[in-house]
Design an enzyme around this catalytic site. Sequence first.
Site, PDB file in Angstrom:
ATOM      1  N   SER A  88       0.851  -1.194   0.000  1.00 53.89           N
ATOM      2  CA  SER A  88       0.000   0.000   0.000  1.00 53.89           C
ATOM      3  C   SER A  88       0.883   1.240   0.000  1.00 53.89           C
ATOM      4  O   SER A  88       2.049   1.172  -0.399  1.00 53.89           O
ATOM      5  CB  SER A  88      -0.925  -0.028   1.220  1.00 53.89           C
ATOM      6  OG  SER A  88      -1.918   0.965   1.112  1.00 53.89           O
ATOM      7  N   ASN A  89       0.361   2.353   0.427  1.00 51.69           N
ATOM      8  CA  ASN A  89       1.162   3.578   0.542  1.00 51.69           C
ATOM      9  C   ASN A  89       0.627   4.392   1.716  1.00 51.69           C
ATOM     10  O   ASN A  89      -0.365   4.007   2.339  1.00 51.69           O
ATOM     11  CB  ASN A  89       1.115   4.365  -0.772  1.00 51.69           C
ATOM     12  CG  ASN A  89      -0.297   4.711  -1.166  1.00 51.69           C
ATOM     13  OD1 ASN A  89      -0.976   5.469  -0.487  1.00 51.69           O
ATOM     14  ND2 ASN A  89      -0.776   4.110  -2.249  1.00 51.69           N
TER      15      ASN A  89
END
Length: 215
Positions: A24-25
């Site tokens: 993810s981020n």
Amino acid sequence: MKKRKFLITAGPTREYMDPVRFISNASSGKMGYLIAEEALKKGNIVTLISGPTCLKPPLKTRVISIISAEDMHKEVRKCFPECDVFISCAAVSDYKPLRFEKSKIKKSSQVMTIKLAPTSDILKSATESKTKKGKIIVGFALETENIIKNARKKLYEKSLDIVIANPSESMESDKSEAAVILKNGEIIKLKKSPKKIIAKKILKIISDYADGKID
Ligand code: C5P
């Protein structure tokens, strides 16, 4: 002011490799949620498609919660035909693990290689499916260098009306700065301020563009 249907994506997506681990981020989703709030304040109808965040969505928003880029794409495909303005604020994960393991991958002392496959570009496929004239499409570009140049490239490659370029420091922060780039090449710079102020200014520019006050 004309009441419009806004479709806004926000937050990160999660691409799981097993039941507990994902790629993810650090997107907080704040900018998308604040733009949704501003659009609502101005009397518009708002649908927010959101990845996992800790935020409380504004009241009177239709919220569709998703996890992965694929989920987000599915929901955008459903909602996009009806909207007047699509704002793709989400930090969609560009890659996903090629394989999903049904059981938790066991730890080992060996180096592990994970193959990644690109996710589909939700924004690009939305513009490609655009049939209604006058529908406005806005993208975001978070960049670490050559911010304006890279953002402008996205504006043309994804056939956007407006792209909002911001530096990577904006991620997770309560403050942001931005350069709003219009299709005609004009650049409106928004100096570093709380995201709430930036969201208000962005919404004003989008509304002026939609009303034909700027082109
Ligand atoms: O990742 P990229 O810098 O190309 O993102 C630019 C814009 O495209 C953003 O508005 C983002 O929401 C959108 N995007 C998307 N689907 C992806 C990647 C990005 O809709 N897979």
